[in-house]
Design a protein around this motif. Sequence first.
Motif, PDB file in Angstrom:
ATOM      1  N   HIS A 174       0.835  -1.311  -0.053  1.00  0.00           N
ATOM      2  CA  HIS A 174       0.057   0.114  -0.090  1.00  0.00           C
ATOM      3  C   HIS A 174       0.724   1.050  -0.092  1.00  0.00           C
ATOM      4  CE1 HIS A 174      -3.552   2.363   0.414  1.00  0.00           C
ATOM      5  NE2 HIS A 174      -3.178   2.776   1.573  1.00  0.00           N
ATOM      6  N   ILE A 175       0.611   2.309  -0.982  1.00  0.00           N
ATOM      7  CA  ILE A 175       1.138   3.592  -0.830  1.00  0.00           C
ATOM      8  C   ILE A 175       0.227   4.460  -0.418  1.00  0.00           C
ATOM      9  CG2 ILE A 175       2.199   5.430  -2.021  1.00  0.00           C
ATOM     10  CD1 ILE A 175       3.344   3.181  -4.145  1.00  0.00           C
ATOM     11  N   ASN A 176       0.405   5.288   0.638  1.00  0.00           N
ATOM     12  CA  ASN A 176      -0.864   6.225   1.446  1.00  0.00           C
ATOM     13  C   ASN A 176      -0.091   7.427   1.358  1.00  0.00           C
ATOM     14  OD1 ASN A 176      -3.152   7.346   2.365  1.00  0.00           O
ATOM     15  ND2 ASN A 176      -2.645   6.542   4.590  1.00  0.00           N
ATOM     16  N   ILE A 177      -0.738   8.417   0.646  1.00  0.00           N
ATOM     17  CA  ILE A 177      -0.257   9.750   0.816  1.00  0.00           C
ATOM     18  C   ILE A 177      -1.334  10.483   1.711  1.00  0.00           C
ATOM     19  CG2 ILE A 177      -0.249  11.927  -0.378  1.00  0.00           C
ATOM     20  CD1 ILE A 177       0.528  10.528  -3.045  1.00  0.00           C
ATOM     21  N   VAL A 178      -0.747  11.219   2.651  1.00  0.00           N
ATOM     22  CA  VAL A 178      -1.598  11.909   3.741  1.00  0.00           C
ATOM     23  C   VAL A 178      -1.523  13.261   3.777  1.00  0.00           C
ATOM     24  CG1 VAL A 178      -2.145  11.925   6.330  1.00  0.00           C
ATOM     25  CG2 VAL A 178      -1.459   9.956   5.287  1.00  0.00           C
ATOM     26  N   ASN A 180      -3.069  15.258   1.295  1.00  0.00           N
ATOM     27  CA  ASN A 180      -3.658  15.670   0.023  1.00  0.00           C
ATOM     28  C   ASN A 180      -5.054  15.866   0.110  1.00  0.00           C
ATOM     29  OD1 ASN A 180      -3.635  12.760   0.223  1.00  0.00           O
ATOM     30  ND2 ASN A 180      -4.726  12.927  -1.689  1.00  0.00           N
ATOM     31  N   LYS A 181      -5.198  17.132  -0.314  1.00  0.00           N
ATOM     32  CA  LYS A 181      -7.036  17.699  -0.581  1.00  0.00           C
ATOM     33  C   LYS A 181      -7.224  17.992  -1.754  1.00  0.00           C
ATOM     34  CE  LYS A 181      -6.524  19.751   4.311  1.00  0.00           C
ATOM     35  NZ  LYS A 181      -6.411  21.026   4.693  1.00  0.00           N
ATOM     36  N   ASP A 182      -6.437  18.639  -2.611  1.00  0.00           N
ATOM     37  CA  ASP A 182      -6.687  19.131  -4.100  1.00  0.00           C
ATOM     38  C   ASP A 182      -6.619  18.234  -5.020  1.00  0.00           C
ATOM     39  OD1 ASP A 182      -7.328  21.418  -2.463  1.00  0.00           O
ATOM     40  OD2 ASP A 182      -5.580  22.503  -3.615  1.00  0.00           O
ATOM     41  N   PHE A 183      -5.879  17.011  -4.788  1.00  0.00           N
ATOM     42  CA  PHE A 183      -5.753  15.971  -5.941  1.00  0.00           C
ATOM     43  C   PHE A 183      -5.959  14.595  -5.268  1.00  0.00           C
ATOM     44  CE2 PHE A 183      -3.038  19.524  -6.963  1.00  0.00           C
ATOM     45  CZ  PHE A 183      -3.582  19.720  -8.346  1.00  0.00           C
ATOM     46  N   ASP A 184      -6.377  13.495  -5.885  1.00  0.00           N
ATOM     47  CA  ASP A 184      -6.443  12.173  -5.258  1.00  0.00           C
ATOM     48  C   ASP A 184      -5.371  11.290  -5.424  1.00  0.00           C
ATOM     49  OD1 ASP A 184      -6.480  11.184  -7.767  1.00  0.00           O
ATOM     50  OD2 ASP A 184      -8.683  11.540  -7.988  1.00  0.00           O
ATOM     51  N   GLU A 185      -5.289  10.263  -4.759  1.00  0.00           N
ATOM     52  CA  GLU A 185      -3.885   9.456  -4.828  1.00  0.00           C
ATOM     53  C   GLU A 185      -3.967   8.958  -5.973  1.00  0.00           C
ATOM     54  OE1 GLU A 185      -3.602   6.285  -1.938  1.00  0.00           O
ATOM     55  OE2 GLU A 185      -3.591   7.811  -0.081  1.00  0.00           O
ATOM     56  N   GLU A 186      -4.754   8.672  -6.811  1.00  0.00           N
ATOM     57  CA  GLU A 186      -4.642   8.055  -8.217  1.00  0.00           C
ATOM     58  C   GLU A 186      -3.885   8.969  -8.999  1.00  0.00           C
ATOM     59  OE1 GLU A 186      -7.185   6.147 -12.051  1.00  0.00           O
ATOM     60  OE2 GLU A 186      -8.288   6.642  -9.935  1.00  0.00           O
ATOM     61  N   THR A 187      -4.279  10.384  -9.042  1.00  0.00           N
ATOM     62  CA  THR A 187      -3.598  11.261  -9.788  1.00  0.00           C
ATOM     63  C   THR A 187      -2.163  11.561  -9.592  1.00  0.00           C
ATOM     64  OG1 THR A 187      -5.469  12.497 -10.316  1.00  0.00           O
ATOM     65  CG2 THR A 187      -3.769  13.689 -10.417  1.00  0.00           C
ATOM     66  N   LEU A 188      -1.834  11.615  -8.250  1.00  0.00           N
ATOM     67  CA  LEU A 188      -0.612  11.954  -7.743  1.00  0.00           C
ATOM     68  C   LEU A 188       0.358  10.751  -7.936  1.00  0.00           C
ATOM     69  CD1 LEU A 188      -1.474  13.527  -4.053  1.00  0.00           C
ATOM     70  CD2 LEU A 188      -0.825  14.746  -6.547  1.00  0.00           C
ATOM     71  N   SER A 237       7.088  14.214   6.058  1.00  0.00           N
ATOM     72  CA  SER A 237       7.874  13.047   6.500  1.00  0.00           C
ATOM     73  C   SER A 237       7.409  11.965   5.327  1.00  0.00           C
ATOM     74  CB  SER A 237       7.733  12.511   7.841  1.00  0.00           C
ATOM     75  OG  SER A 237       6.235  12.320   8.016  1.00  0.00           O
ATOM     76  N   SER A 238       8.038  10.676   5.306  1.00  0.00           N
ATOM     77  CA  SER A 238       7.839   9.493   4.605  1.00  0.00           C
ATOM     78  C   SER A 238       8.121   8.130   5.371  1.00  0.00           C
ATOM     79  CB  SER A 238       8.663   9.376   3.226  1.00  0.00           C
ATOM     80  OG  SER A 238       9.842   9.541   3.393  1.00  0.00           O
ATOM     81  N   GLN A 239       7.433   7.231   5.709  1.00  0.00           N
ATOM     82  CA  GLN A 239       7.608   6.187   6.564  1.00  0.00           C
ATOM     83  C   GLN A 239       7.403   4.866   5.647  1.00  0.00           C
ATOM     84  OE1 GLN A 239       4.950   8.392   7.895  1.00  0.00           O
ATOM     85  NE2 GLN A 239       6.248   9.771   8.670  1.00  0.00           N
ATOM     86  N   VAL A 252       3.899   5.514   3.653  1.00  0.00           N
ATOM     87  CA  VAL A 252       3.101   6.486   4.107  1.00  0.00           C
ATOM     88  C   VAL A 252       4.094   7.830   3.815  1.00  0.00           C
ATOM     89  CG1 VAL A 252       1.753   7.696   5.954  1.00  0.00           C
ATOM     90  CG2 VAL A 252       1.834   5.225   6.051  1.00  0.00           C
ATOM     91  N   ILE A 253       3.363   8.804   3.053  1.00  0.00           N
ATOM     92  CA  ILE A 253       4.009   9.987   2.738  1.00  0.00           C
ATOM     93  C   ILE A 253       3.176  11.027   3.158  1.00  0.00           C
ATOM     94  CG2 ILE A 253       5.031  11.536   0.918  1.00  0.00           C
ATOM     95  CD1 ILE A 253       5.210   9.002  -0.809  1.00  0.00           C
ATOM     96  N   ASN A 254       3.595  11.860   3.991  1.00  0.00           N
ATOM     97  CA  ASN A 254       2.900  12.897   4.794  1.00  0.00           C
ATOM     98  C   ASN A 254       3.284  14.297   3.822  1.00  0.00           C
ATOM     99  OD1 ASN A 254       1.543  11.584   7.419  1.00  0.00           O
ATOM    100  ND2 ASN A 254       3.596  11.060   7.272  1.00  0.00           N
ATOM    101  N   VAL A 255       2.178  15.029   3.415  1.00  0.00           N
ATOM    102  CA  VAL A 255       2.454  16.369   2.756  1.00  0.00           C
ATOM    103  C   VAL A 255       1.662  17.577   3.273  1.00  0.00           C
ATOM    104  CG1 VAL A 255       2.827  14.938   0.586  1.00  0.00           C
ATOM    105  CG2 VAL A 255       0.718  15.758   0.911  1.00  0.00           C
ATOM    106  N   GLU A 256       2.146  18.588   3.037  1.00  0.00           N
ATOM    107  CA  GLU A 256       1.409  19.823   3.209  1.00  0.00           C
ATOM    108  C   GLU A 256       1.313  20.607   1.697  1.00  0.00           C
ATOM    109  OE1 GLU A 256       3.520  22.071   5.773  1.00  0.00           O
ATOM    110  OE2 GLU A 256       2.751  21.082   7.683  1.00  0.00           O
ATOM    111  N   GLU A 257       0.044  20.612   1.044  1.00  0.00           N
ATOM    112  CA  GLU A 257      -0.084  21.086  -0.113  1.00  0.00           C
ATOM    113  C   GLU A 257       0.206  22.634  -0.288  1.00  0.00           C
ATOM    114  OE1 GLU A 257      -3.211  18.035  -2.289  1.00  0.00           O
ATOM    115  OE2 GLU A 257      -4.151  19.758  -1.058  1.00  0.00           O
ATOM    116  N   GLY A 258      -0.626  23.356   0.708  1.00  0.00           N
ATOM    117  CA  GLY A 258      -0.588  24.739   0.539  1.00  0.00           C
ATOM    118  C   GLY A 258      -1.606  25.153  -0.668  1.00  0.00           C
ATOM    119  N   LYS A 259      -1.289  26.318  -0.937  1.00  0.00           N
ATOM    120  CA  LYS A 259      -2.361  27.006  -1.935  1.00  0.00           C
ATOM    121  C   LYS A 259      -1.357  27.087  -3.536  1.00  0.00           C
ATOM    122  CE  LYS A 259      -6.018  27.031   0.292  1.00  0.00           C
ATOM    123  NZ  LYS A 259      -7.235  25.893  -0.027  1.00  0.00           N
ATOM    124  N   PRO A 260      -2.094  26.868  -4.807  1.00  0.00           N
ATOM    125  CA  PRO A 260      -1.466  27.247  -5.967  1.00  0.00           C
ATOM    126  C   PRO A 260      -1.380  28.668  -6.089  1.00  0.00           C
ATOM    127  CG  PRO A 260      -3.756  26.612  -6.385  1.00  0.00           C
ATOM    128  CD  PRO A 260      -3.641  26.621  -4.775  1.00  0.00           C
TER     129      PRO A 260
END
Length: 770
Positions: A174-178, A180-188, A237-239, A252-260
Amino acid sequence: MKVVSAVFLALISVQSFAKNVEDVRIDGLVQMPSSRAFDVIGFDKNESYDSGKVYQAINSLFNTGYFSDIDVYEENDVLVFDVAERPSIGNLTIEGNELIKTEDLQRGLKLSGLEIGEIYQPETLNQIVQELQRQYYALGRYSAKVDIEVEDMPRNRAGIVIKIDEGDTAKIVHINIVGNKDFDEETLTKDFESSETGSWNPFSSADEYAKGKIDGDINTLKSFYLDHGYLDFNVVSSQVSLSADKRDVYIVINVEEGKPYNINNIALSGSLPIAEDSVWKQISQKKGDVFSRSEVTKVIEGISTVLGDEGYLFTNVNVIPEKLDNHTVNLSYQIAPGPKVYVRRITFSGNSETQDEVLRREMTQFEGALATHSKIQASKRRLERLGFFSSVDLRTRPVSGTSDQVDLDVVVQEQASGSIQASIGYSQEDGTVLGFGISKRNFLGTGNKLSFSASRTDSTQDYSINYDNPYFTVDGVSRGFQVFYQTSDHADDDVEDYDLDEIGVGVNYGYPISDTQRLSFGMTIKESTVKLGYDPSNETEDYVDTHGDNYDDVIASLTWSDSDLIGGVLPTNGYSTRATLEVALPVGDQQYAKLGVTSQKYWNLNGSDLWLFRLKGRLGYGTGYGDSDSLPFFENYYAGGAYSVRGYSASSLGPQNSYDDADTDTSALGGNILMTGTAELIFPLPMVEDHKSVRTTVFLDGGNVFTDSCLSANTECNEGVDLSEIRYSLGVSWTWITPIAPLSFNFARPLNAKDGDSTDFFQFQLGTTF
């Protein structure tokens, strides 16, 4: 362990002052020369010593790594060093490794001081075990084990056996991106090199964990967000978590998106030695666009290229983004062009066989001229197209003491450009194949091509000598000669019953039109003799009755070609198109003309030369003129087989001939109109390392031949092109260009075969050189 005798300890306990020694002796030396040992301890006979100096000598001996034990004592005023040397490495064996090559392991062991003849040091082995396991962990082999066995050997030597159990590669469950709000995991994750374990796929290793792949995927994730304007994006972070059996990996990849961010303003700064408009043309961005790092990179490359083409080869272009409070950004492109640069000297290296002149005549960048980016790149491309070199690298080197001159170093790596072969093999199309050939594309290093070939199959014999000089004049006019003799006996193949002998000579001249285009003119004098078999078809017999069975022809040809293929025998990039008009002139016995066009193009799908898409098409049309109302039957086009529409038997498609006896089996008549095409997806096999000589493709073939002239007695022949008669096939092809002979296997399934079509699911060619 350091050992000092009790006698000596007692001695120094009561005597801390210096004492003279009459002599010094070192016992137990085997590997280390005595002269070196005395140099290490640092003092000789009749020299005073104290406890500190002795300890220093002991430490110096141990630091050499030669000794496992040292005993020091005094005997009759003689200071004795009794040493026990470590064993030397007498044998070194590595077992069980497949992922990491033995040569690479041996190279790493040598750098660590572990090779035959060196001193055996257990602490070095422990470090090597840890390093090997670290490397296997990085490859996702968490269950890998490394054991070392040490065996005693005669003459104080040790045999070392490194036993490696590489284990199984851990699979990504499993690859889990935590976050993300603006893009789903499939896109990323769609461009990730890694993927979750899914359905079985023997050609993919994407679900196998490797730290390097995950690091690359994180960079891909960052690039995705920066290309969509998220300047504040951050990977927190990434675990990586392992299951208890070390076979499953959870990421697990933890991200902060911010704004475009959108672009608020674009400005140029610095020195502009050329018109500002030409620089602005390279800037595709405008106010209001979403910021994209990839677009910024393209702009920087475009500005550098424009200035480089004006001689400012060392232009430095930087972009400074200024973030504003309303999530907009100002972009300032700072340009520092430096001085104009001229090429002082061009040097060549690596061309041990090819003459410098052959390389220099391909250069569009000249000595003493302004150094321009486009001319340097064009020179590189022209050298690559020669096909003499496996790699071509052009490097600019500043001239010491000047700021406006560079030397251009052309570094090439030559590859085989000739072969001498005797071959025996079998082809489903031609039967038994015997051949001998000498070919040199770079004859005596001159760039000229010379070849001689002789081959024989069940139905043909072919002998030819060819010579081509691509620079017959300094302007690039080429001249070539050809002498050939061919015989064919079609009684036992899919073509009807007749024999054909052809002998001829030819000459051609080629003229360069542009960097990739040439126009060639040729003249061939040929004699053809037809001998009808026991049961010729009506079409063949009719042509011989009308025109005779011996023909002396003079054939003029005009060829236009445009080629920019890179990669040699198995191209990886570029295109080629060739159009040829052949006309049998009225001074000969036959009057006919043939027009043919062949074109192909490669698309690189991921920039790695491994995933490619190729389209290839071929069109041909022939007709008689003057006293001839049709194309000679032996000049007809044929379709089907490994070289056109795979999955159908060789030369089996198209119109069929006719016989007076209705019970006679018909065969392919060929036609004066040819249409074939191929679409191929080229992909790498994971177990193959040399992709330059091995190619695997999924292909879709289509094509057929047609005629615009049928005998009235042939009710099975239809005149004109009928697109519904195009045959298609789908399959897989595997080609291996070995050093001794080519191997080619095709597995194809016809998609719309009709009654009477001859099909072959499996087609191959095989040869062995001896």
